[in-house]
Scaffold this motif. Structure first.
Motif, short mmCIF file in Angstrom:
data_model
loop_
_atom_site.label_atom_id
_atom_site.label_comp_id
_atom_site.label_asym_id
_atom_site.label_seq_id
_atom_site.Cartn_x
_atom_site.Cartn_y
_atom_site.Cartn_z
N UNK A 53 -34.79 35.58 30.18
CA UNK A 53 -34.27 34.83 31.33
C UNK A 53 -35.38 34.97 32.35
N UNK A 54 -36.29 35.92 32.45
CA UNK A 54 -37.35 36.19 33.53
C UNK A 54 -38.52 35.33 32.91
N UNK A 82 -42.51 40.58 34.10
CA UNK A 82 -42.36 39.88 32.83
C UNK A 82 -42.40 38.47 33.68
N UNK A 83 -41.89 38.31 34.67
CA UNK A 83 -41.89 36.85 35.35
C UNK A 83 -43.53 36.49 35.69
N UNK A 113 -47.86 53.20 33.52
CA UNK A 113 -47.68 53.00 32.14
C UNK A 113 -46.71 51.97 31.82
N UNK A 114 -45.87 51.70 32.97
CA UNK A 114 -44.97 50.58 32.74
C UNK A 114 -45.74 49.17 32.52
N UNK A 115 -46.85 48.96 33.04
CA UNK A 115 -47.50 47.84 33.05
C UNK A 115 -47.68 47.19 31.73
N UNK A 148 -41.33 30.98 42.80
CA UNK A 148 -40.43 31.83 41.68
C UNK A 148 -39.97 32.80 42.31
N UNK A 149 -38.47 32.95 42.57
CA UNK A 149 -37.87 34.16 43.00
C UNK A 149 -37.05 34.85 42.06
N UNK A 150 -37.35 35.91 41.91
CA UNK A 150 -36.54 37.09 40.99
C UNK A 150 -36.23 38.30 42.00
#
Length: 230
Positions: A53-54, A82-83, A113-115, A148-150
């Protein structure tokens, strides 16, 4: 005799206070999967296995303006990246993407590391990171071709009261003012919010809704609003 498989332990990688809110954000890793949770909420805020969904949010927000020369896009909320990564895939080489993220540690996690989960989008030279409130960045760094807003869980914020201002009539007027003619405002939400559709329309946007799954073909259904500035 059947043997149970060993459980993969969940490891806490980092914590960060929620600015202006209660509790802390926690980054966990379990095997190849990452998750971010909020200490004041049950369950997970986001998980690296569930980002369809992102992706859809970025596609719906950026595709209509991708052909513009030197398109400028604001991504509100970095999350797991991800967005941002999908926005970069939609846009041309001369585009510029400003990412507004309130929590500095979230930026650091994405540079660490998350990247890897989203393909290291912060390393893209088209990206500029601004640590701060997305509403302030929207007012100060415009105009944009797309916003774009998340942020939080959508228009009905859960982690921070100030997020409600972003989705208020005044906040939507600010978004309208920050967009170029024909610009697009795309908003993600974990839940449907019919009243928000009417708010967008009253702010002057032409609105359409898209229901998307959190994973391709399965999982919870999330909502994306796409508002076009006439």
């Amino acid at each position: 005799m059947c043997r149970s498989l060993p459980l993969i332990p969940r490891v806490l990688l980092g914590s960060a206070p929620v600015p202006g809110g209660e509790g802390e954000l926690h980054l966990f890793r379990r095997g190849a999967d990452f998750a971010i949770s909020v200490s004041t909420m049950p369950g997970e805020l986001m998980n690296s296995r569930m980002h369809a969904s992102e992706d859809a949010l970025a596609q719906l927000g950026c595709a209509p303006v991708a052909g513009r020369q030197a398109a400028r896009v604001l991504v509100g909320g970095l999350g797991m990246g991800f967005t941002l990564a999908e926005a970069l895939r939609q846009l041309g080489p001369d585009a510029r993407v400003v990412v507004a993220e309130l929590v500095l540690q979230v930026v650091d996690w994405n540079r660490g590391e998350l990247g890897e989960c989203a393909g290291w989008p912060l390393r893209d030279p088209r990206v500029e990171v601004r640590v701060g409130d997305v509403g302030a960045v929207m007012r100060e760094a415009g105009p944009f071709d797309a916003i774009v807003l998340d942020v939080d869980n959508g228009p009905e914020g859960l982690t921070r009261d100030e997020n409600g201002r972003l989705y208020s009539p005044a906040g939507l007027r600010s978004a309208w003012a920050a967009l170029r003619p024909g610009g697009v405002l795309a908003v993600w939400s974990a839940h449907p919010a019919p009243a928000f559709t009417r708010k967008l329309e009253r702010a002057g946007f032409r609105v359409r809704l898209k229901q998307v799954r959190e994973r391709v073909g399965k999982g919870a259904v999330h909502t994306v609003w796409v508002g076009e500035k006439g």
